[in-house]
Design an enzyme around this catalytic site. Structure first.
Site, PDB file in Angstrom:
ATOM      1  CB  SER A   1     -22.921 -49.426  10.459  1.00 10.24           C
ATOM      2  OG  SER A   1     -22.855 -49.811   9.100  1.00 10.24           O
TER       3      SER A   1
ATOM      4  CE1 TYR B   1     -23.331 -54.718  12.106  1.00 11.16           C
ATOM      5  CE2 TYR B   1     -23.905 -53.412  10.177  1.00 11.16           C
ATOM      6  CZ  TYR B   1     -23.032 -53.701  11.207  1.00 11.16           C
ATOM      7  OH  TYR B   1     -21.871 -52.970  11.349  1.00 11.16           O
TER       8      TYR B   1
HETATM    9  P1  NAP Z   1     -14.219 -57.180  13.696  1.00 11.12           P
HETATM   10  O1  NAP Z   1     -13.038 -57.116  12.807  1.00 11.12           O
HETATM   11  O2  NAP Z   1     -15.131 -58.370  13.582  1.00 11.12           O
HETATM   12  O3  NAP Z   1     -13.749 -57.023  15.220  1.00 11.12           O
HETATM   13  C1  NAP Z   1     -14.742 -57.055  16.219  1.00 11.12           C
HETATM   14  C2  NAP Z   1     -14.147 -56.725  17.578  1.00 11.12           C
HETATM   15  O4  NAP Z   1     -15.226 -56.753  18.531  1.00 11.12           O
HETATM   16  C3  NAP Z   1     -13.133 -57.762  18.046  1.00 11.12           C
HETATM   17  O5  NAP Z   1     -12.176 -57.100  18.837  1.00 11.12           O
HETATM   18  C4  NAP Z   1     -13.980 -58.708  18.902  1.00 11.12           C
HETATM   19  O6  NAP Z   1     -13.243 -59.390  19.928  1.00 11.12           O
HETATM   20  C5  NAP Z   1     -14.945 -57.719  19.542  1.00 11.12           C
HETATM   21  N1  NAP Z   1     -16.184 -58.329  19.969  1.00 11.12           N
HETATM   22  C6  NAP Z   1     -17.081 -59.028  19.221  1.00 11.12           C
HETATM   23  N2  NAP Z   1     -18.095 -59.448  19.991  1.00 11.12           N
HETATM   24  C7  NAP Z   1     -17.826 -59.010  21.242  1.00 11.12           C
HETATM   25  C8  NAP Z   1     -18.491 -59.130  22.500  1.00 11.12           C
HETATM   26  N3  NAP Z   1     -19.642 -59.817  22.620  1.00 11.12           N
HETATM   27  N4  NAP Z   1     -17.933 -58.543  23.581  1.00 11.12           N
HETATM   28  C9  NAP Z   1     -16.761 -57.874  23.476  1.00 11.12           C
HETATM   29  N5  NAP Z   1     -16.081 -57.742  22.330  1.00 11.12           N
HETATM   30  C10 NAP Z   1     -16.616 -58.295  21.239  1.00 11.12           C
HETATM   31  O7  NAP Z   1     -15.156 -55.921  13.476  1.00 11.12           O
HETATM   32  P2  NAP Z   1     -14.840 -54.450  12.895  1.00 11.12           P
HETATM   33  O8  NAP Z   1     -15.090 -54.465  11.451  1.00 11.12           O
HETATM   34  O9  NAP Z   1     -13.572 -53.937  13.443  1.00 11.12           O
HETATM   35  O10 NAP Z   1     -16.074 -53.664  13.555  1.00 11.12           O
HETATM   36  C11 NAP Z   1     -15.952 -52.786  14.672  1.00 11.12           C
HETATM   37  C12 NAP Z   1     -17.227 -51.973  14.773  1.00 11.12           C
HETATM   38  O11 NAP Z   1     -17.410 -51.238  13.552  1.00 11.12           O
HETATM   39  C13 NAP Z   1     -18.486 -52.821  14.942  1.00 11.12           C
HETATM   40  O12 NAP Z   1     -19.371 -52.181  15.829  1.00 11.12           O
HETATM   41  C14 NAP Z   1     -19.074 -52.858  13.542  1.00 11.12           C
HETATM   42  O13 NAP Z   1     -20.460 -53.084  13.561  1.00 11.12           O
HETATM   43  C15 NAP Z   1     -18.705 -51.486  13.034  1.00 11.12           C
HETATM   44  N6  NAP Z   1     -18.665 -51.358  11.559  1.00 11.12           N
HETATM   45  C16 NAP Z   1     -17.785 -52.079  10.803  1.00 11.12           C
HETATM   46  C17 NAP Z   1     -17.779 -51.916   9.429  1.00 11.12           C
HETATM   47  C18 NAP Z   1     -16.825 -52.654   8.511  1.00 11.12           C
HETATM   48  O14 NAP Z   1     -17.000 -52.577   7.262  1.00 11.12           O
HETATM   49  N7  NAP Z   1     -15.819 -53.346   9.025  1.00 11.12           N
HETATM   50  C19 NAP Z   1     -18.671 -51.009   8.817  1.00 11.12           C
HETATM   51  C20 NAP Z   1     -19.553 -50.309   9.624  1.00 11.12           C
HETATM   52  C21 NAP Z   1     -19.525 -50.474  10.995  1.00 11.12           C
HETATM   53  P3  NAP Z   1     -12.495 -60.821  19.644  1.00 11.12           P
HETATM   54  O15 NAP Z   1     -11.248 -60.474  18.849  1.00 11.12           O
HETATM   55  O16 NAP Z   1     -12.183 -61.340  20.990  1.00 11.12           O
HETATM   56  O17 NAP Z   1     -13.439 -61.653  18.868  1.00 11.12           O
END
Ligand code: NAP
Length: 259
Positions: free
Chosen positions: A153, A166
């Site tokens: 991130s 985080y």
């Molecule tokens: P999201 O919409 O909350 O989706 C999270 C995904 O991770 C879901 O598929 C969830 O599965 C899975 N997950 C959560 N906890 C888990 C666990 N303990 N074991 C296995 N799977 C798990 O998040 P996102 O925004 O797509 O984020 C994806 C990545 O990008 C993360 O690493 C996040 O930190 C990073 N990121 C996101 C942003 C942003 O602005 N969105 C910015 C920077 C970095 P379920 O559907 O089963 O819950």
């Protein structure tokens, strides 16, 4: 002639034909976009979810309507036994692994005076320990010349009040990326990170107020929020032969939020 041009275009888009990819957290958000993009590029895609079976089934259905096949597995990356079973299952279903995308992550925030110390465990268990457990379990199955891509991130390098734990988890991930790149280079395995800026997913809506979203969009050079597909495109480059000379780097995919 036109048909032939079209055909050769199609072939050159399949940069990942014959590859097997595992995407953790592929049931929603950025992980879904990555799973779909790798499948479009010809990879057989295995992805995980932890709770949300209906979302996983939807993604599976979407990918399986294309030429490529996907497989969904329930596995919580914070549970070592589930991770080990996952990798055993992938071995028996696919026989190898070429590309590992450590995407599953959780977000919690709050200023230091308000957070409980256990927030560290809840975040680090998934964002750091889960990545270590998954990568370690996958190492024997991962082919020489393979790819490991950790979803970091911009928070790791962009100090935002209320995001300390985080952000620390993603900074830890960036260190793992660099050192694993050194350790696995002799096997021609590249290890890189992709650091999204604000990206329109469930996590983004959970983490930010409407006011904060506007402020973050304003900070980007491109004046918009990122889409999951913006991140998936960078991941696909690193996963492909085109990315083969890049290792140990975390690439920001953030519309210029941090310049
Ligand atoms: P999201 O919409 O909350 O989706 C999270 C995904 O991770 C879901 O598929 C969830 O599965 C899975 N997950 C959560 N906890 C888990 C666990 N303990 N074991 C296995 N799977 C798990 O998040 P996102 O925004 O797509 O984020 C994806 C990545 O990008 C993360 O690493 C996040 O930190 C990073 N990121 C996101 C942003 C942003 O602005 N969105 C910015 C920077 C970095 P379920 O559907 O089963 O819950």
């Amino acid at each position: 002639m036109k048909v032939l041009e079209g055909q050769s275009q199609q072939v050159s888009n399949k940069r990942l034909a014959g590859k097997v990819a595992l995407v953790t957290g592929g049931s929603r958000g950025i992980g879904t976009a990555i799973a779909k993009r790798l499948a479009e590029e010809g990879a057989t895609v295995a992805f995980t979810y932890s709770k949300n079976k209906s979302s996983a089934e939807q993604v599976l259905n979407d990918i399986n309507q294309t030429e490529t096949k996907a497989y969904a597995y329930k596995a919580d990356v914070a549970q070592d036994n589930e991770v080990n079973l996952l990798i055993d299952q992938i071995k028996s279903d696919h026989g190898k692994l070429d590309i590992l995308i450590n995407n599953a992550g959780v977000w919690e925030g709050g200023p230091l005076q308000d957070v409980d110390v256990e927030q560290f465990d809840r975040i680090f268990d998934v964002n750091v320990r889960g990545v270590i457990a998954t990568t370690k379990a996958a190492l024997n199955l991962l082919q020489d010349g393979g790819r490991i891509i950790n979803i970091s991130s911009v928070a790791a390098t962009f100090a935002t009040p209320g995001m300390s734990i985080y952000s620390a988890s993603k900074a830890a991930l960036d260190s793992l990326t660099k050192i694993w790149a050194q350790e696995l280079g002799a096997r021609q395995i590249t290890v890189n990170g992709v650091a999204p800026g604000t990206t329109a997913t469930d996590m983004y809506h959970q983490a930010l107020s409407e006011e904060a979203k506007v402020a973050f969009n304003e900070k980007t050079a491109l004046k918009r929020v990122g889409e999951p597909e913006d991140i998936a495109a960078v991941v696909a480059f690193l996963a492909s032969p085109d990315g083969g000379w890049v290792t140990g780097k975390t690439i920001a995919a953030d519309g210029g939020i941090n310049i």
